[in-house]
Design a protein around this motif. Structure first.
Motif, short mmCIF file in Angstrom:
data_model
loop_
_atom_site.label_atom_id
_atom_site.label_comp_id
_atom_site.label_asym_id
_atom_site.label_seq_id
_atom_site.Cartn_x
_atom_site.Cartn_y
_atom_site.Cartn_z
N PRO A 41 0.80 -1.23 0.00
CA PRO A 41 0.00 0.00 0.00
C PRO A 41 0.83 1.27 0.00
O PRO A 41 1.80 1.40 0.77
CB PRO A 41 -0.82 -0.13 1.28
CG PRO A 41 -0.97 -1.61 1.47
CD PRO A 41 0.35 -2.17 1.03
N ILE A 211 -10.69 -5.19 2.00
CA ILE A 211 -10.40 -4.43 0.79
C ILE A 211 -11.45 -4.74 -0.28
O ILE A 211 -11.55 -5.87 -0.76
CB ILE A 211 -8.99 -4.76 0.25
CG1 ILE A 211 -7.93 -4.57 1.34
CG2 ILE A 211 -8.70 -3.90 -0.97
CD1 ILE A 211 -7.82 -3.16 1.86
N ASN A 293 -11.70 2.21 0.83
CA ASN A 293 -12.28 1.53 -0.32
C ASN A 293 -12.81 2.50 -1.38
O ASN A 293 -12.92 2.13 -2.55
CB ASN A 293 -13.37 0.57 0.13
CG ASN A 293 -12.78 -0.70 0.73
OD1 ASN A 293 -11.75 -1.18 0.28
ND2 ASN A 293 -13.43 -1.22 1.76
N TYR A 296 -9.69 2.87 -3.44
CA TYR A 296 -9.39 1.66 -4.21
C TYR A 296 -10.44 1.40 -5.30
O TYR A 296 -10.12 0.87 -6.37
CB TYR A 296 -9.29 0.45 -3.29
CG TYR A 296 -8.00 0.39 -2.51
CD1 TYR A 296 -6.77 0.65 -3.13
CD2 TYR A 296 -7.98 0.06 -1.16
CE1 TYR A 296 -5.58 0.59 -2.42
CE2 TYR A 296 -6.79 -0.01 -0.44
CZ TYR A 296 -5.60 0.26 -1.08
OH TYR A 296 -4.42 0.20 -0.38
N ARG A 299 -9.51 3.56 -8.25
CA ARG A 299 -8.32 3.01 -8.89
C ARG A 299 -8.67 1.75 -9.70
O ARG A 299 -8.16 1.56 -10.81
CB ARG A 299 -7.27 2.67 -7.83
CG ARG A 299 -6.66 3.88 -7.16
CD ARG A 299 -5.62 3.47 -6.13
NE ARG A 299 -4.98 4.62 -5.51
CZ ARG A 299 -3.96 4.56 -4.67
NH1 ARG A 299 -3.47 3.36 -4.33
NH2 ARG A 299 -3.42 5.64 -4.15
N ARG A 300 -9.52 0.92 -9.12
CA ARG A 300 -9.87 -0.31 -9.80
C ARG A 300 -10.59 -0.04 -11.12
O ARG A 300 -10.36 -0.74 -12.11
CB ARG A 300 -10.74 -1.19 -8.89
CG ARG A 300 -11.03 -2.56 -9.48
CD ARG A 300 -11.69 -3.48 -8.47
NE ARG A 300 -12.97 -2.96 -8.02
CZ ARG A 300 -13.80 -3.64 -7.21
NH1 ARG A 300 -13.44 -4.83 -6.75
NH2 ARG A 300 -14.95 -3.11 -6.85
N LEU A 321 -7.00 -6.53 -3.18
CA LEU A 321 -6.12 -5.44 -3.56
C LEU A 321 -5.60 -5.52 -4.99
O LEU A 321 -4.73 -4.76 -5.39
CB LEU A 321 -4.92 -5.43 -2.58
CG LEU A 321 -4.14 -4.16 -2.36
CD1 LEU A 321 -5.05 -3.01 -1.92
CD2 LEU A 321 -3.06 -4.40 -1.32
N LEU A 367 -3.49 -2.49 -6.99
CA LEU A 367 -4.19 -1.21 -6.83
C LEU A 367 -3.39 -0.22 -5.99
O LEU A 367 -3.90 0.86 -5.68
CB LEU A 367 -5.55 -1.45 -6.16
CG LEU A 367 -6.52 -2.38 -6.89
CD1 LEU A 367 -7.84 -2.49 -6.12
CD2 LEU A 367 -6.79 -1.91 -8.32
N CYS A 368 -2.16 -0.58 -5.63
CA CYS A 368 -1.34 0.27 -4.77
C CYS A 368 -0.56 1.29 -5.59
O CYS A 368 0.69 1.34 -5.56
CB CYS A 368 -0.39 -0.60 -3.95
SG CYS A 368 -1.22 -1.81 -2.92
#
Length: 383
Positions: A41, A211, A293, A296, A299-300, A321, A367-368
């Motif tokens: 992360p 996550i 979340n 994330y 980002r996803r 993740l 996703l980091c």
């Protein structure tokens, strides 16, 4: 020259240890590498956590050896965390063991329960450390297949067709890494029944529950399972504390006691300030995960766009993740594909093969990474 031990002949250096040296060298040479390979992360822990470790440093006990079992208040915090989010009651005195990262726990469990020649059921694809540690303790890995047709869940009837008399441990990992597949309570019940029938210790590696997932589930949620199972958990992913090295092992007092025999001979306790920070993290409420979340999730969505640009397919219901993406059928080698992307587009993506032979034909995105870097990666791909 002193020869290495024979056990080292059975393992290789961890893939990311080798590959990241190559990537780092490219960065040092001025190449603008975007690293989407590793699940470390990039976001900060809670300010409360950071303030707690700072304030702990002047405590008279801060710089002394610490208990092998961790601070009583840390074990209590872990117990309350499991009660709050998983509805599991744990005795903090003897059913909870803090660890210096859950990866440490994989070695401790293996040393505590395995003899040379024992067998271990390991998911394919799955976390490579399960296999390497099994070999290091001179046991034998037995891989069980996971595939998309069965939603990355083992076919237990197929496994029972083989001789299981030497199997001592079965590793499971839900939400699953690298695929993001999840298991519900009924699936966990199937696994526990399987373990009981075959006298196998079932160990769930559970660092991804929080996550992009709203169904928090522990293997210990299965009634009357505690004597047959262990569960590892970690603060690395859920609390952005991967470098702190804080994990936990939960299970029956008898099983925890066996692992403690190993652990107490391998370290001298976790640093006091890290334990105090971990307590602060475990006491955060659900809004911490909700805020995490949101980031994330955005980002996803961008990673999905990148995967589509690479003509990959993926499951939008997956958890955790990472994004696990299937390559087009005409691409035969995941490693050659990611090397091509690395050299031509300066983007590092993990090949599915590092997680086992069933990972061939897949790649894994982390996703980091900042949204602007993902957007830059999208712009670099030319079809």
């Amino acid at each position: 020259m002193i020869d290495q031990s024979r056990r080292l002949n059975s393992v290789e250096e961890y893939y990311f240890s080798k590959k990241l040296r190559e990537v780092s060298k490219m960065v040092q040479n001025g190449e603008p590498i975007i690293n989407m390979g590793v699940g470390s992360p990039d976001l900060f822990p809670s300010k409360n956590v950071i303030n707690e470790i700072k304030s702990s440093l002047t405590n008279p006990s801060a710089h002394k050896y610490q208990s092998y079992q961790g601070l009583p208040e840390l074990r209590e915090a872990i117990s309350q965390f499991y009660k709050k989010f998983f509805c599991i009651n744990l005795n903090p005195l003897n059913e909870v063991l803090p660890l210096m990262g859950s990866k440490e726990g994989i070695m401790h469990i293996s040393l505590a329960f395995l003899n040379a020649g024992d067998e271990v059921l390991i998911p394919n694809p799955g976390y490579p450390t399960y296999s390497s540690v099994t070999k290091l303790v001179e046991a034998s890995p037995v891989f069980y297949d996971l595939n998309s047709e069965n939603n990355w869940f083992p076919n237990l009837s197929d496994i029972e067709k083989r001789d299981l008399s030497k199997v001592k441990i079965m590793w499971i990992n839900y939400p699953h890494m690298p695929t993001g597949a999840s298991a519900d309570l009924s699936k966990f019940e199937e696994l526990v029944k399987f373990a009981k029938r075959n006298n196998i210790l079932l160990v769930n590696d559970n660092p991804y529950s929080f996550i992009l997932n709203d169904n928090f589930l522990s293997l210990l949620s299965v009634k009357n399972s505690k004597n047959y199972v262990l569960e590892l958990n970690s603060l690395s992913k859920s609390f952005n504390m991967s470098g702190w090295r804080v994990g936990m092992l939960v299970g029956s007092s008898k099983n925890i006691e066996k692992v403690l025999k190993v652990k107490s001979n391998m370290d001298s306790g976790m640093f006091y300030g890290i334990q105090k920070g971990a307590i602060s993290a475990l006491n955060l409420d659900s809004s911490w995960f909700e805020d995490l979340n949101k980031i994330y999730s955005e980002r996803r969505k961008l990673i999905w766009k990148l995967a589509e640009k690479l003509n990959c397919s993926f499951d939008k219901s997956s958890k955790g993740l990472f994004v696990w993406a299937k390559l087009p059928d005409n691409i035969k080698s995941s490693e050659k594909f990611i090397d091509k992307i690395l050299n031509e587009n300066k983007i590092f993506i993990a090949p599915g093969t590092i997680f086992g032979s069933n990972g061939e034909g897949y790649i894994r995105f982390s996703l980091c990474i900042d949204e602007y870097k993902i957007e830059e990666a999208i712009n670099r791909i030319e079809l």
